[in-house]
Design a protein around this motif. Structure first.
Motif, PDB file in Angstrom:
ATOM      1  N   LYS A   1      34.180  39.170  35.776  1.00 22.28           N
ATOM      2  CA  LYS A   1      34.787  37.792  36.292  1.00 22.28           C
ATOM      3  C   LYS A   1      36.010  38.292  37.294  1.00 22.28           C
ATOM      4  CE  LYS A   1      37.887  34.343  34.194  1.00 22.28           C
ATOM      5  NZ  LYS A   1      38.838  33.947  33.251  1.00 22.28           N
ATOM      6  N   ARG A   2      36.656  39.553  37.286  1.00 23.37           N
ATOM      7  CA  ARG A   2      37.416  39.986  38.379  1.00 23.37           C
ATOM      8  C   ARG A   2      36.794  40.177  39.683  1.00 23.37           C
ATOM      9  NH1 ARG A   2      37.775  45.098  35.291  1.00 23.37           N
ATOM     10  NH2 ARG A   2      37.190  46.439  36.582  1.00 23.37           N
TER      11      ARG A   2
ATOM     12  N   ILE B   1      45.711  37.725  44.658  1.00 26.93           N
ATOM     13  CA  ILE B   1      44.654  37.325  43.759  1.00 26.93           C
ATOM     14  C   ILE B   1      45.487  37.084  42.556  1.00 26.93           C
ATOM     15  CG2 ILE B   1      44.190  39.801  42.679  1.00 26.93           C
ATOM     16  CD1 ILE B   1      41.483  38.850  42.869  1.00 26.93           C
ATOM     17  N   SER B   2      46.575  37.612  42.119  1.00 27.52           N
ATOM     18  CA  SER B   2      47.340  36.768  41.115  1.00 27.52           C
ATOM     19  C   SER B   2      48.369  35.740  41.344  1.00 27.52           C
ATOM     20  CB  SER B   2      48.038  38.068  40.436  1.00 27.52           C
ATOM     21  OG  SER B   2      48.715  38.788  41.449  1.00 27.52           O
ATOM     22  N   LYS B   3      47.681  35.147  42.271  1.00 29.79           N
ATOM     23  CA  LYS B   3      48.707  33.644  42.558  1.00 29.79           C
ATOM     24  C   LYS B   3      50.100  33.911  42.653  1.00 29.79           C
ATOM     25  CE  LYS B   3      44.831  30.842  40.938  1.00 29.79           C
ATOM     26  NZ  LYS B   3      44.064  30.386  42.169  1.00 29.79           N
TER      27      LYS B   3
ATOM     28  N   ALA C   1      40.282  43.549  43.494  1.00 33.97           N
ATOM     29  CA  ALA C   1      40.328  43.100  42.060  1.00 33.97           C
ATOM     30  C   ALA C   1      41.411  43.764  41.074  1.00 33.97           C
ATOM     31  CB  ALA C   1      38.808  43.213  41.518  1.00 33.97           C
TER      32      ALA C   1
ATOM     33  N   LEU D   1      44.061  42.271  38.851  1.00 30.04           N
ATOM     34  CA  LEU D   1      43.144  41.339  37.562  1.00 30.04           C
ATOM     35  C   LEU D   1      42.789  42.603  36.667  1.00 30.04           C
ATOM     36  CD1 LEU D   1      41.028  38.726  39.359  1.00 30.04           C
ATOM     37  CD2 LEU D   1      43.424  38.721  38.513  1.00 30.04           C
TER      38      LEU D   1
ATOM     39  N   LYS E   1      34.185  38.525  40.610  1.00 29.88           N
ATOM     40  CA  LYS E   1      33.803  37.381  41.222  1.00 29.88           C
ATOM     41  C   LYS E   1      34.852  36.629  42.124  1.00 29.88           C
ATOM     42  CE  LYS E   1      31.905  33.021  39.766  1.00 29.88           C
ATOM     43  NZ  LYS E   1      32.944  31.812  39.687  1.00 29.88           N
ATOM     44  N   ILE E   2      36.121  36.805  41.328  1.00 30.72           N
ATOM     45  CA  ILE E   2      37.413  36.169  41.985  1.00 30.72           C
ATOM     46  C   ILE E   2      37.612  37.126  43.088  1.00 30.72           C
ATOM     47  CG2 ILE E   2      39.729  35.718  41.506  1.00 30.72           C
ATOM     48  CD1 ILE E   2      39.075  35.480  38.315  1.00 30.72           C
TER      49      ILE E   2
ATOM     50  N   GLU F   1      35.894  35.755  46.209  1.00 33.51           N
ATOM     51  CA  GLU F   1      36.270  34.558  46.495  1.00 33.51           C
ATOM     52  C   GLU F   1      37.518  34.695  47.501  1.00 33.51           C
ATOM     53  OE1 GLU F   1      35.291  32.136  42.419  1.00 33.51           O
ATOM     54  OE2 GLU F   1      37.394  32.071  43.042  1.00 33.51           O
ATOM     55  N   TYR F   2      38.369  35.685  47.237  1.00 34.40           N
ATOM     56  CA  TYR F   2      39.419  35.954  48.169  1.00 34.40           C
ATOM     57  C   TYR F   2      39.027  36.705  49.312  1.00 34.40           C
ATOM     58  CZ  TYR F   2      43.176  34.091  45.147  1.00 34.40           C
ATOM     59  OH  TYR F   2      43.660  33.130  44.468  1.00 34.40           O
TER      60      TYR F   2
END
Ligand code: ADP
Ligand code: MG
Length: 241
Positions: A117-118, A157-159, A105, A108, A120-121, A124-125
């Protein structure tokens, strides 16, 4: 995606100057999977650091996504890196006092995304990389392969449009190395450019294009179709070394 035109780089320490890159010309297209090979000290990391705007160069031009990267302010470089580039290192570079999820995270956090939020993302990764059960574990509780997967999740994570990996399998055993390469292949299949540095020919052979650095220049570019001859030639070099 990027192009280098006659790029030179020297390191100056005291009164000594070491000319490491002596005119690098290279184009990498969006979606390519490229490896950089060369003996120790040949400038592989230096080149990768220039590509990631972690280091500067004296002469020539480096264009990333159409923008000339030269004398860029640290602020602008950071913005570019955040938007475009994910980094993976041989030594994983995880923060030892943060768990796997918090490590993933982290980018983020720097973007100002709130904790809930971070995380949670990040989950996902971690799930994507098969590490959901390890989210709460600290880096010292993870195997080398797991640590590198956490580091890859963090880089994604930062796409980013491009992943730069400096000897990502250098600290891993053979089967774990292949697992990490499979993950990088999957990431690449999603359209992300992947550039790795390696000195292992079997790892390089898993990429689409091998760039060989020698004496400060690119001595050879080997495309996927020629990998068989590359292996043959490499084995011959080993025999005569
Ligand atoms: P590689 O990754 O291929 O092993 P590097 O790019 O790390 O090679 O280094 C290339 C050469 O530049 C080496 O001789 C190394 O000692 C030197 N070098 C690397 N970084 C620095 C630095 N920050 N200051 C001075 N010399 C450096
Ligand atoms: Mg290196």
């Amino acid at each position: 995606m990027l192009s280098l035109n006659n790029v030179h780089k020297s390191y100056i320490t005291g009164s000594n100057s070491l000319h490491v890159l002596k005119g690098i010309n290279l184009d990498v297209n969006q979606g390519e999977f490229v490896s950089i090979m060369g003996s120790s000290g040949s400038g592989k990391s230096t080149l990768l650091n220039i590509l990631g705007i972690l280091d500067s160069y004296e002469q020539g031009e480096y264009k990333l996504n159409g923008t000339l990267v030269k004398d860029m302010s640290e602020k602008k470089a950071a913005k570019f890196r955040n938007e475009l580039v994910g980094f993976v290192f041989q030594s994983f570079n995880l923060i030892s006092f943060k768990n796997a999820m918090e490590n993933v995270a982290l980018p983020l956090y720097y973007k100002g995304v709130g904790r809930k939020k971070r995380n949670k993302i990040a989950m996902e990764y971690l799930e994507k990389l098969g590490l959901a059960e390890w989210a709460e574990h600290m880096p010292n509780e993870l195997s080398g392969g797991q640590k590198q997967r956490v580091a890859i999740a963090r880089s994604l994570i930062s796409k980013p449009k491009m992943i730069l990996a400096d000897e990502p399998t250098g600290a891993l055993d053979t089967s774990t190395s292949y697992e990490v390469m499979e993950i990088l292949k999957e990431i690449n299949a999603e359209g992300i450019t992947v550039i790795i540095v390696t000195h292992e020919h079997d790892i390089a052979a898993m990429t689409q294009k091998i760039i060989r650095l020698k004496d400060g220049v690119i001595s050879e570019i080997i495309k996927n179709g020629d990998l068989q001859s590359f292996k043959h030639q490499y084995m011959k070099e080993l025999e005569t070394a």
